[in-house]
Design an enzyme around this catalytic site. Structure first.
Site, PDB file in Angstrom:
ATOM      1  N   GLY A  17     -17.354  41.766  42.425  1.00  0.00           N
ATOM      2  CA  GLY A  17     -17.300  41.481  43.850  1.00  0.00           C
ATOM      3  C   GLY A  17     -17.718  40.069  44.212  1.00  0.00           C
ATOM      4  N   PRO A  93     -19.935  53.445  35.953  1.00  0.00           N
ATOM      5  CG  PRO A  93     -22.084  54.322  36.178  1.00  0.00           C
ATOM      6  CD  PRO A  93     -20.953  53.741  36.972  1.00  0.00           C
ATOM      7  CG  PHE A 165      -6.386  42.123  34.788  1.00  0.00           C
ATOM      8  CD1 PHE A 165      -6.281  43.129  33.841  1.00  0.00           C
ATOM      9  CD2 PHE A 165      -5.681  42.260  35.974  1.00  0.00           C
ATOM     10  CE1 PHE A 165      -5.474  44.242  34.058  1.00  0.00           C
ATOM     11  CE2 PHE A 165      -4.869  43.362  36.198  1.00  0.00           C
ATOM     12  CZ  PHE A 165      -4.772  44.355  35.243  1.00  0.00           C
ATOM     13  CB  ALA A 226      -4.836  45.360  30.288  1.00  0.00           C
ATOM     14  CB  ALA A 271     -13.048  38.561  12.044  1.00  0.00           C
ATOM     15  CB  CYS A 279     -14.246  45.867  30.548  1.00  0.00           C
ATOM     16  SG  CYS A 279     -14.571  45.293  32.225  1.00  0.00           S
ATOM     17  CG  PHE A 341     -20.535  40.747  25.999  1.00  0.00           C
ATOM     18  CD1 PHE A 341     -19.199  40.656  25.641  1.00  0.00           C
ATOM     19  CD2 PHE A 341     -20.875  40.532  27.323  1.00  0.00           C
ATOM     20  CE1 PHE A 341     -18.226  40.347  26.581  1.00  0.00           C
ATOM     21  CE2 PHE A 341     -19.918  40.240  28.268  1.00  0.00           C
ATOM     22  CZ  PHE A 341     -18.585  40.139  27.900  1.00  0.00           C
TER      23      PHE A 341
END
Length: 487
Positions: A17, A93, A165, A226, A271, A279, A341
């Site tokens: 948002g 979630p 996206f 996707a 890799a 997501c 991440f």
């Protein structure tokens, strides 16, 4: 029926948002954009100098437009009443209870927003799903809103699907120059009208050829599909990386050769120690649950395999660390570089660092973390969820620099591809570590030859062991990794 869109409200001041509405305010100076959330602390952060999320380019846009045509508020009813178009951008979630536990998305927040809109709308509204939802979620929202229409002739609603996206770390660039904008709506005159209003908003800066319109269900499914396809590519190259390590092939060279096939392309063939974020895992599991609900067992198993490979890659990497360090890491200090991440974000959701850390803590390793954008509080909180607070308090330290994290360590583990890790003074670091010293590159960002010349023993995902050290040949960690089950 619907007015020209001059006032947009977004319910949900989170990762989607906030940036989305900042970009709309930036590109549409004639539109007033209000982001609302019941979390007053989060709204206060959006109105401060310290935004609640980090994303390159976001702060500049927010500070330029905030107070002009971009507003952050906790007055949800007022913002709903004044809006012509309302984005629902709340968290969905994975359910951790009841039917669909561990797979199905929890839509309680979406339903709550729908009921709030029904209560406070006061007139015609275009309601847009921005959150990632399962197929047919719009039907539930529509049912709630249509029930309100029965009791108030002034109300009229159309529900659209407009999935995001965004890739974390490049969200503002993705919003400014999207590959495509997807809008799904009801196949009716009112539905087509509502879609046209949202199309005109995006046409302020997106070429019409990039704006794809579909029916609602196709739009909802396209978002899940996707992310599932992207996650599948990562799991595929990670599966190949294991073959490379066993045969002497190099996964970088394989990916380069495969990616030059125009039918395949080179994106998402890097890799690594595994994918994370908000997501990929959530959306693949949602797709698995959808398939199971439709009695498509074979399809569900196919997509479940993507998650299983991701989990296995993380475990395999942790097992190789233990094996390289002579089959025991108990009491040994290991420098863990990176916790988010991916680079250029502070997001830790489903980060591979959490799970590699968990496996090493089970072996009583002493972990020394450093990440340039993740706080010590967040690192400890995430690890405590999977390893327990007592274990984290006893075995985890968080440092303010990579050099401090590496002092006295037996090994360095690269878990996030932060650019600064490429340019560290590894000669200096080597002199401060226990010897023999090892480096485990889970993101393939370091110069292996340079590190070996300095004296490090080096393992990189998808590369055969250094012949001089035969790192995993007799350690047994290969079989251990194989027996253990990569937003």
């Amino acid at each position: 029926m619907f007015r020209e869109v001059k006032n947009i409200t977004c319910v949900g001041a989170g990762y989607v948002g906030g940036p989305t509405c900042a970009m709309i305010a930036n590109k549409c100076p004639d539109i007033r954009v209000t982001v609302v959330d019941m979390n007053t602390e989060k709204i206060a952060q959006w109105n401060s100098d310290e935004l609640p999320i980090y994303e390159p380019g976001l702060e500049e846009v927010v500070k330029t437009h905030r107070g002009k045509n971009l507003f952050f508020s906790s007055d949800v009813p007022k913002a709903i009443r004044e809006a012509d178009l309302i984005f629902i951008s709340v968290n969905t979630p994975t359910k951790m209870y009841g039917r669909g536990k561990g797979m199905a998305p929890d839509l309680k927040y979406v339903e709550s927003v729908a009921r709030t809109i029904a209560e406070h709308a006061g007139g015609p509204k275009i309601v847009v799903e921005k959150s990632t939802v399962p197929v047919k979620a719009a039907e539930s929202i529509t049912t709630i809103l249509r029930e309100a229409q029965k009791h108030n002739a002034d109300l009229h609603f159309q529900v659209l699907s407009n999935p995001e996206f965004l890739a974390e770390g490049t969200a503002m660039r993705d919003l400014s120059n999207p590959d495509r904008v997807l809008i799904g709506g009801e196949s009716s005159p009112d539905g087509y009208e509502a879609v046209s209003h949202l199309v005109r908003v995006y046409e302020h800066w997106v070429d019409r050829s990039k704006i794809i319109t579909t029916n609602t269900w196709s739009s909802e499914l396209s978002k899940l599909a996707a992310n599932a396809f992207l996650a599948q590519r990562i799991s595929s190259i990670n599966a190949i990386s294991a073959i490379c390590e066993a045969t002497g092939a190099d996964v970088g060279e394989v990916a380069h050769a495969v990616g030059h096939d125009s039918r395949i392309g080179g994106k998402f063939l890097q890799a690594s120690v595994g994918f994370g974020g908000s997501c990929f895992q959530k959306d693949v599991l949602s797709l698995v649950y959808l398939c199971e609900s439709l009695n498509l067992g074979k399809v569900a198993n196919y997509w479940r395999g993507v998650i299983e490979i991701n989990d296995w890659q993380r475990r395999r990497f942790a097992d190789k660390i233990v094996g390289e360090l002579f089959n025991t890491v108990a009491g040994k200090k290991i420098a863990m570089l990176g916790f988010s991440f991916k680079k250029n974000t502070g997001d830790t959701r489903e980060s591979s660092a959490i799970y590699v850390g968990k496996h090493l803590l089970e072996e009583c390793a002493e972990l020394q973390f450093y990440d340039p954008k993740v706080s010590e509080t967040q690192i400890r909180s995430e690890l405590a969820l999977v390893s327990g607070k007592e274990s984290v308090d006893r075995l985890v330290k968080v440092h303010s620099s990579a050099y401090e994290a590496c002092k006295g360590a037996h090994a360095i583990v690269i878990l996030t591809e932060w650019d600064e890790f490429k340019t560290l003074d590894y000669k200096r670091i080597y002199t401060t570590m226990e010897h023999p010293s090892a480096v485990f590159d889970g993101r393939l960002i370091l110069d292996k030859k340079m590190l070996r010349d300095l004296g490090f023993r080096v393992f990189a995902i998808g590369s055969a062991p250094d012949q001089a050290y035969n790192m995993f040949g007799t350690a047994g960690c290969g079989s251990g990794g194989d027996s253990s089950p990569n937003r």
